[in-house]
Structures are given as structure tokens and as C-alpha cells.
Design a protein around this motif. Sequence first.
Motif, PDB file in Angstrom:
ATOM      1  N   PHE A 127       2.323  36.146  12.452  1.00  0.00           N
ATOM      2  CA  PHE A 127       1.343  35.334  13.174  1.00  0.00           C
ATOM      3  C   PHE A 127       1.428  33.858  12.783  1.00  0.00           C
ATOM      4  CE2 PHE A 127      -0.412  39.022  14.990  1.00  0.00           C
ATOM      5  CZ  PHE A 127      -1.384  38.652  15.911  1.00  0.00           C
ATOM      6  N   LEU A 128       1.951  33.584  11.608  1.00  0.00           N
ATOM      7  CA  LEU A 128       2.072  32.194  11.174  1.00  0.00           C
ATOM      8  C   LEU A 128       3.139  31.432  11.953  1.00  0.00           C
ATOM      9  CD1 LEU A 128       0.241  33.219   8.906  1.00  0.00           C
ATOM     10  CD2 LEU A 128       1.649  31.944   7.289  1.00  0.00           C
ATOM     11  N   TYR A 129       3.964  32.137  12.731  1.00  0.00           N
ATOM     12  CA  TYR A 129       5.002  31.475  13.518  1.00  0.00           C
ATOM     13  C   TYR A 129       4.443  30.889  14.811  1.00  0.00           C
ATOM     14  CZ  TYR A 129       8.868  33.079  10.608  1.00  0.00           C
ATOM     15  OH  TYR A 129       9.747  33.260   9.560  1.00  0.00           O
ATOM     16  N   THR A 130       3.254  31.298  15.221  1.00  0.00           N
ATOM     17  CA  THR A 130       2.649  30.763  16.443  1.00  0.00           C
ATOM     18  C   THR A 130       1.854  29.515  16.082  1.00  0.00           C
ATOM     19  OG1 THR A 130       2.473  33.039  17.266  1.00  0.00           O
ATOM     20  CG2 THR A 130       1.301  31.342  18.493  1.00  0.00           C
ATOM     21  N   THR A 131       2.557  28.413  15.901  1.00  0.00           N
ATOM     22  CA  THR A 131       1.911  27.179  15.484  1.00  0.00           C
ATOM     23  C   THR A 131       2.721  25.969  15.911  1.00  0.00           C
ATOM     24  OG1 THR A 131       1.121  25.917  13.575  1.00  0.00           O
ATOM     25  CG2 THR A 131       3.045  27.298  13.238  1.00  0.00           C
ATOM     26  N   VAL A 132       2.010  24.896  16.207  1.00  0.00           N
ATOM     27  CA  VAL A 132       2.664  23.609  16.469  1.00  0.00           C
ATOM     28  C   VAL A 132       2.561  22.708  15.253  1.00  0.00           C
ATOM     29  CG1 VAL A 132       2.216  23.720  18.944  1.00  0.00           C
ATOM     30  CG2 VAL A 132       0.525  22.643  17.435  1.00  0.00           C
ATOM     31  N   LEU A 133       2.023  23.214  14.159  1.00  0.00           N
ATOM     32  CA  LEU A 133       1.794  22.420  12.955  1.00  0.00           C
ATOM     33  C   LEU A 133       2.982  22.515  12.019  1.00  0.00           C
ATOM     34  CD1 LEU A 133      -1.943  23.387  12.412  1.00  0.00           C
ATOM     35  CD2 LEU A 133      -1.015  21.345  13.503  1.00  0.00           C
ATOM     36  N   GLY A 134       4.103  21.996  12.468  1.00  0.00           N
ATOM     37  CA  GLY A 134       5.321  21.959  11.669  1.00  0.00           C
ATOM     38  C   GLY A 134       6.165  20.783  12.097  1.00  0.00           C
ATOM     39  N   PHE A 135       7.234  20.524  11.340  1.00  0.00           N
ATOM     40  CA  PHE A 135       8.081  19.378  11.661  1.00  0.00           C
ATOM     41  C   PHE A 135       9.178  19.796  12.640  1.00  0.00           C
ATOM     42  CE2 PHE A 135       5.997  17.552   8.039  1.00  0.00           C
ATOM     43  CZ  PHE A 135       5.964  16.203   8.339  1.00  0.00           C
ATOM     44  N   ASP A 136       8.757  20.200  13.834  1.00  0.00           N
ATOM     45  CA  ASP A 136       9.726  20.482  14.877  1.00  0.00           C
ATOM     46  C   ASP A 136       9.636  19.385  15.935  1.00  0.00           C
ATOM     47  OD1 ASP A 136       7.310  21.010  16.023  1.00  0.00           O
ATOM     48  OD2 ASP A 136       7.690  23.114  16.443  1.00  0.00           O
ATOM     49  N   CYS A 137      10.432  19.532  17.002  1.00  0.00           N
ATOM     50  CA  CYS A 137      10.491  18.480  18.011  1.00  0.00           C
ATOM     51  C   CYS A 137       9.161  18.279  18.721  1.00  0.00           C
ATOM     52  CB  CYS A 137      11.596  18.789  19.022  1.00  0.00           C
ATOM     53  SG  CYS A 137      11.423  20.384  19.845  1.00  0.00           S
ATOM     54  N   ILE A 138       8.303  19.305  18.748  1.00  0.00           N
ATOM     55  CA  ILE A 138       7.017  19.180  19.429  1.00  0.00           C
ATOM     56  C   ILE A 138       6.082  18.265  18.650  1.00  0.00           C
ATOM     57  CG2 ILE A 138       4.969  20.464  20.142  1.00  0.00           C
ATOM     58  CD1 ILE A 138       6.868  22.855  20.627  1.00  0.00           C
ATOM     59  N   THR A 139       5.935  18.527  17.351  1.00  0.00           N
ATOM     60  CA  THR A 139       5.050  17.705  16.542  1.00  0.00           C
ATOM     61  C   THR A 139       5.570  16.279  16.415  1.00  0.00           C
ATOM     62  OG1 THR A 139       4.439  19.685  15.298  1.00  0.00           O
ATOM     63  CG2 THR A 139       3.857  17.571  14.335  1.00  0.00           C
ATOM     64  N   THR A 140       6.872  16.117  16.233  1.00  0.00           N
ATOM     65  CA  THR A 140       7.429  14.769  16.120  1.00  0.00           C
ATOM     66  C   THR A 140       7.340  14.023  17.445  1.00  0.00           C
ATOM     67  OG1 THR A 140       9.625  15.734  16.502  1.00  0.00           O
ATOM     68  CG2 THR A 140       8.991  15.316  14.227  1.00  0.00           C
ATOM     69  N   GLY A 141       7.499  14.749  18.556  1.00  0.00           N
ATOM     70  CA  GLY A 141       7.323  14.123  19.852  1.00  0.00           C
ATOM     71  C   GLY A 141       5.899  13.628  20.037  1.00  0.00           C
ATOM     72  N   TYR A 142       4.926  14.415  19.605  1.00  0.00           N
ATOM     73  CA  TYR A 142       3.533  13.977  19.673  1.00  0.00           C
ATOM     74  C   TYR A 142       3.304  12.764  18.777  1.00  0.00           C
ATOM     75  CZ  TYR A 142      -1.461  13.909  18.674  1.00  0.00           C
ATOM     76  OH  TYR A 142      -2.753  13.515  18.499  1.00  0.00           O
ATOM     77  N   ALA A 143       3.930  12.761  17.598  1.00  0.00           N
ATOM     78  CA  ALA A 143       3.759  11.634  16.687  1.00  0.00           C
ATOM     79  C   ALA A 143       4.251  10.337  17.306  1.00  0.00           C
ATOM     80  CB  ALA A 143       4.488  11.914  15.375  1.00  0.00           C
ATOM     81  N   TYR A 144       5.335  10.424  18.072  1.00  0.00           N
ATOM     82  CA  TYR A 144       5.842   9.222  18.726  1.00  0.00           C
ATOM     83  C   TYR A 144       4.871   8.705  19.772  1.00  0.00           C
ATOM     84  CZ  TYR A 144      10.369   8.786  16.578  1.00  0.00           C
ATOM     85  OH  TYR A 144      11.361   8.565  15.672  1.00  0.00           O
ATOM     86  N   THR A 145       4.154   9.598  20.454  1.00  0.00           N
ATOM     87  CA  THR A 145       3.176   9.140  21.432  1.00  0.00           C
ATOM     88  C   THR A 145       1.993   8.468  20.759  1.00  0.00           C
ATOM     89  OG1 THR A 145       1.894  11.207  21.453  1.00  0.00           O
ATOM     90  CG2 THR A 145       3.814  11.080  22.911  1.00  0.00           C
ATOM     91  N   GLN A 146       1.856   8.645  19.438  1.00  0.00           N
ATOM     92  CA  GLN A 146       0.766   8.031  18.691  1.00  0.00           C
ATOM     93  C   GLN A 146       1.229   6.823  17.877  1.00  0.00           C
ATOM     94  OE1 GLN A 146      -2.459   9.321  19.307  1.00  0.00           O
ATOM     95  NE2 GLN A 146      -1.073  10.181  20.825  1.00  0.00           N
ATOM     96  N   GLY A 147       2.461   6.342  18.154  1.00  0.00           N
ATOM     97  CA  GLY A 147       2.915   5.106  17.540  1.00  0.00           C
ATOM     98  C   GLY A 147       3.560   5.247  16.179  1.00  0.00           C
ATOM     99  N   ILE A 148       3.979   6.445  15.796  1.00  0.00           N
ATOM    100  CA  ILE A 148       4.655   6.650  14.519  1.00  0.00           C
ATOM    101  C   ILE A 148       6.147   6.384  14.713  1.00  0.00           C
ATOM    102  CG2 ILE A 148       5.094   8.261  12.628  1.00  0.00           C
ATOM    103  CD1 ILE A 148       2.189   7.408  12.916  1.00  0.00           C
ATOM    104  N   SER A 149       6.722   5.559  13.853  1.00  0.00           N
ATOM    105  CA  SER A 149       8.133   5.191  13.990  1.00  0.00           C
ATOM    106  C   SER A 149       9.041   6.301  13.483  1.00  0.00           C
ATOM    107  CB  SER A 149       8.420   3.903  13.219  1.00  0.00           C
ATOM    108  OG  SER A 149       8.218   4.097  11.833  1.00  0.00           O
ATOM    109  N   GLY A 150      10.310   6.227  13.880  1.00  0.00           N
ATOM    110  CA  GLY A 150      11.278   7.232  13.452  1.00  0.00           C
ATOM    111  C   GLY A 150      11.538   7.186  11.965  1.00  0.00           C
ATOM    112  N   SER A 151      11.577   5.994  11.384  1.00  0.00           N
ATOM    113  CA  SER A 151      11.825   5.881   9.944  1.00  0.00           C
ATOM    114  C   SER A 151      10.671   6.486   9.151  1.00  0.00           C
ATOM    115  CB  SER A 151      12.015   4.409   9.564  1.00  0.00           C
ATOM    116  OG  SER A 151      10.861   3.649   9.925  1.00  0.00           O
ATOM    117  N   LEU A 152       9.452   6.255   9.608  1.00  0.00           N
ATOM    118  CA  LEU A 152       8.308   6.843   8.911  1.00  0.00           C
ATOM    119  C   LEU A 152       8.306   8.360   9.037  1.00  0.00           C
ATOM    120  CD1 LEU A 152       5.679   6.571   7.367  1.00  0.00           C
ATOM    121  CD2 LEU A 152       4.489   6.164   9.536  1.00  0.00           C
TER     122      LEU A 152
END
Length: 591
Positions: free
Chosen positions: A341-366
Motif C-alpha cells: 500500500f505504500l507504493y500508492t503515493t505521489v510523495l516521492g522523488f519521481d517525475c510527478i513530484t518534481t514536475g509539480y515542484a517546477y510549477t511552484q518555482g523550484i529550480s533544477g539545481s535545488l
Amino acid sequence: MSQRAGASQCGGVVVEFESDDIRDARANRNRTKPGSALIYLKGPKFLIYVSGALSMWGDRMWHFAISVFLIELYGRNLLLTAVFGLVVAGSVLLLGALIGDWVDRNPRNKVAHASLFIQNISVTVCSIVLMLVFSYKQRIEQIWDGWLTVVCYTVVIVLADVANLASTALTIAIQRDWIVVITGYNRGHLAGMNATMRRIDQVTNILAPLAVGQVMTLASNVVGCGFILGWNLVSLIVEFFFLSRVYRIVPALSVKPPVVEVDQVYLQRMERRMSQGEDNVARPQTQPLAEGNCNTSLHIKEITNLPLCFRRFRWLVSTCKDGWRAYYRQPVFLAGMGLAFLYTTVLGFDCITTGYAYTQGISGSLLSLLMGVSAITGLMGTVMFTRLRKSYGLVNTGIISSCLHLGCLLLCVCSVFAPGSPMDLSLLMPYITSNSSAELGGMASQRQKHTYSLRGSNNQPLLPDRSSIHWTNNTVLFDNVPSDTAPESYISIILLFLGVITARIGLWSFDLTVTQLLQENICESERGVVNGVQSSMNYLMDLLHFIMVISAPQPQHFGILVIISVLFITTGHTMYFLYAHKVKRKRRHDT
């Protein structure tokens, strides 16, 4: 499977697990021996570590590279990558039990060598095909009206899927079976080897994609394919030699339950089912006892008269059913389901979470820096696991890890409602009235000023078109992002990543806990099939989280995905708490 304190009974064979005191006394004696370092370097543990590091490094490079290759091949579109992910997840979901059963029925050295050979050769052939396609793509597109290109794509996806299935078999064989035997069924040694293998996996997860990504960036995709090809050939030779040596110096690896032929296995299962059915159904007084046995014999004779292909198909279906039944009847079933059940999550460093981070102004280096920090916290989790297990026991370690994991994820829940969060529930209500739409639209405009707009769209999906992004490691780097805009508040995104990063300590400690529980409590004759079904469950739950993102793809929906993810994780840990309660109640009853 019955179980006693300090031992597990498997098929009439009782396997004793040594205590930590015995382990520590033996370790102290070994350290006093001259040349102990050289002995360790030649020992099975070090050879397994090196072999595992080579295998994990190759797997991480290939998984990263094949996604990029498929994107480049299909005109910078995500379609082929999505098809590949679906094929990989579906194949493991359907064939996980069969892979595990194959691991159980064959000698350990043959399983390891065959899996290793199939995996590396599949990657090698796939790399050659990719090199040809990249080099002669225009010519290939002109042959058979473009159908040769489709054939090449199909071959690449099939070979990559075969390599993944072989990698799954190798992981089950080495990390779920060999390690248990090599440690001599010592709980302390087993925990140490599990933690070390997980640390190696954490490090390779960061460095391997970075290495192959640099090769592909500085040279070309063809050179990248050649680099992976060469690595797999060298790795195949080294791993084959090391695993062969481990098999020779650990005699216990050659001892395994006798192999039964396919037809005999199926017929034995049919006989058991027929006999059980006859015992459960009351027969009339006038029916002789021999009639039931006669019907059973006739039914078995009909089965043996079927064509071989039909018998094999019935055996495959029966094996899958029995594998899932074996998984369900395990005493650690709830713990395994909790991990899945722990695999059903978006709370990890995959392309989904990083893609969301970019929409919030987080840079690639950070983001790259945050990924490095998350790897460190993951390593901290492996260290915490070994210490907690020694101090409080394995079951209590899982409870502590679960509480820590859930506690850290509360920060992610708080980020959904914190300043700077782009969550807008009005996007999920398409049938509201016009007046309500106007009011909610005004509120949404106020909230959307926190959203880092991409290419002039306020409803940019979490995964935009491939033409505007670069893929490096697990990070999505966007082009054409305006540099003069920024969210009004970073509190939401800070809370989100603070929760994700700190939660990895409890996550990996919990993962190692359940892994060792499966190793200790599953009998030797069923280790493969049960762990195969566990892999199927993990892939199934992982598919659900992609379905979640497809259903709610906008950044304004991400908060809802966070809440759903935490609910799934809470459900998983609740299952583990139920398992722990049953274990402790049984211990109190036995004492």
C-alpha cells in the motif's frame, strides 16, 4: 506453517535463527583471527555486495536510459514510455507468481545464472537494436511504409520487459533467498546484509542515472547505448564468476527441496483437491467409498490425456492461483500488504513530484540538491533499522518506523493548506452554477497567483509535452520557463519537501523490517512464489498512483493527490499494526 520462538517450521524442516548474543560472540572471535580482512574480502558477503552493486548499477542506468531513448525515438512524445511502463507493470503483475514458482522449483545456481544471463543479454541485444535505429532511423522509416519502425519499437519494448522480468527473478533469488542461507539463519547478520544491500541501492539510484546521463549528454544516444552495452557484458562476466564462487563456498546453497516435474505437481494438487472435496461433501449411505476414488482417477486420467499445451496452460493458471493463496495464508500477509500500500503515493522523488515542484518555482539545481539530501535520509533509515532491531526487536522496529513515517507525512498534509498551495477544489466541480462559477473563479484567481505558470497556462499538467522538458536522472527540467515570476509564498512547497525527505527515514526502516519478516517467516519451499506475488502487489499499487495522476493531472489537484496518498499509506501501516498486534497476542498466549 507453524512457528515457535526462535524457529520456523517449513515442510517438516525446522530452521533455527540464532540470537544476537551468539552472533556477537562469533564476530569477536573472527576479528581476533589474523588476516580477517582478507578472509572477509574473499567471503560470500563481500562477493554478494559487489555482485549486487554491479547489478543495481546496471539496472538503474538501463531504467533511466530506456525511458529517455523511447522518448527520443517517438518524436519527443511520452507515448512509448507510457506503453513501456504499462507493459512492465502488467507483466510482473501477471507473471510474478510464475517467476517465484520457477525460482522455487529449480536449483539456486541455475536460477541465478539463467536470470543473470537473460537479463544482461536482453539489455545487450536491445542496446544494439537502439543503436541501429538511432543511426539509420530515416532509412528504417522508409522500409515497409514505416512498419519496420513499429517492429523495432516492439522489439525494444519486449526485450526491455524480458530484462525486467529476469531482474525480478534475480532479485527474488539473491535478496530474498540466498542472503538468508548465507547468513546462516542469523537474525543479526540478516539485518546487516539487508541494510547494506539497501544502502547500495540508494547510492546507485542517484549516481548511476547521473553517470549514463552525462555520457548521453556529452556524446550522443548511440554512445550511451554502447556504454550500457559494454557495462552489461563486463557485469555479466563478473557477476557470473562471483555468484558461482559464492555457491561453491556456501554448501548450504546447494541444499534445496527436491524438484518435482510440472505434470507431477499439477496432478498432486488435483489429487489433494479431490480428496479434500470428498472429505467435505457428505456422501449417501448407499454410495460406496471406492466410487469417489474411481471418479478421481478418471478425472486425473482425462487430464493426462489432454494435449501438452493445454496441460501446461492449466498448470500455469493453477500455479498463479496457488501462489496467491500461498501469499494469503502466510502469517506475514498483513505486513506484506501494508508494504504494498505504500507504493500508492505521489510523495516521492519521481517525475510527478518534481514536475509539480517546477510549477511552484523550484529550480533544477535545488531539486538535485534535495534529491541528494533524500538519499542521505534514506541511508539514515537503514542505520536506524539495524539499531532499533537490536534494541527493540523486529516487530517493534516496524511499529516505530511506521509512526515516524506517518508523523513526517503530516507535514505534507499541512502543505496542502499552507500559504502558497495552489489547490483549487473548484476544478473538480464542472457542473456548478454560473454564479457560483464566477465567485469561485475570483477565488481561484487569487489562489492561482501562487502557481508557477508554464508557457502561459494556469492549468498546465504535471507532465507537459516532452518538447519543453529535459530528463536528467529522475528530474524534469523545463525550457521556456519565465524567470520573472515567483510564488507569493514558499511555505507550502517547503513543508511538502520537508515531509517527503524526513519521511524516508521511517519509510526505508519500515521497508527493511517487512523484508526481513518475509525472509524469516516464509518457509524455504515457498520463498520464491510468495515474494513473486509480493512484487506483483507492489506493481499493482504503483499502477494505482499513476491512475490517480491521470485522473487529476493539474497542479491545482496535487493537494488532493497528497491527501489520497497519505490515506493509502495510513491504511498500509494500519495493516502492519494489526499484524504486530496478532504477533504479540500470540506470544502472550504461548507464554
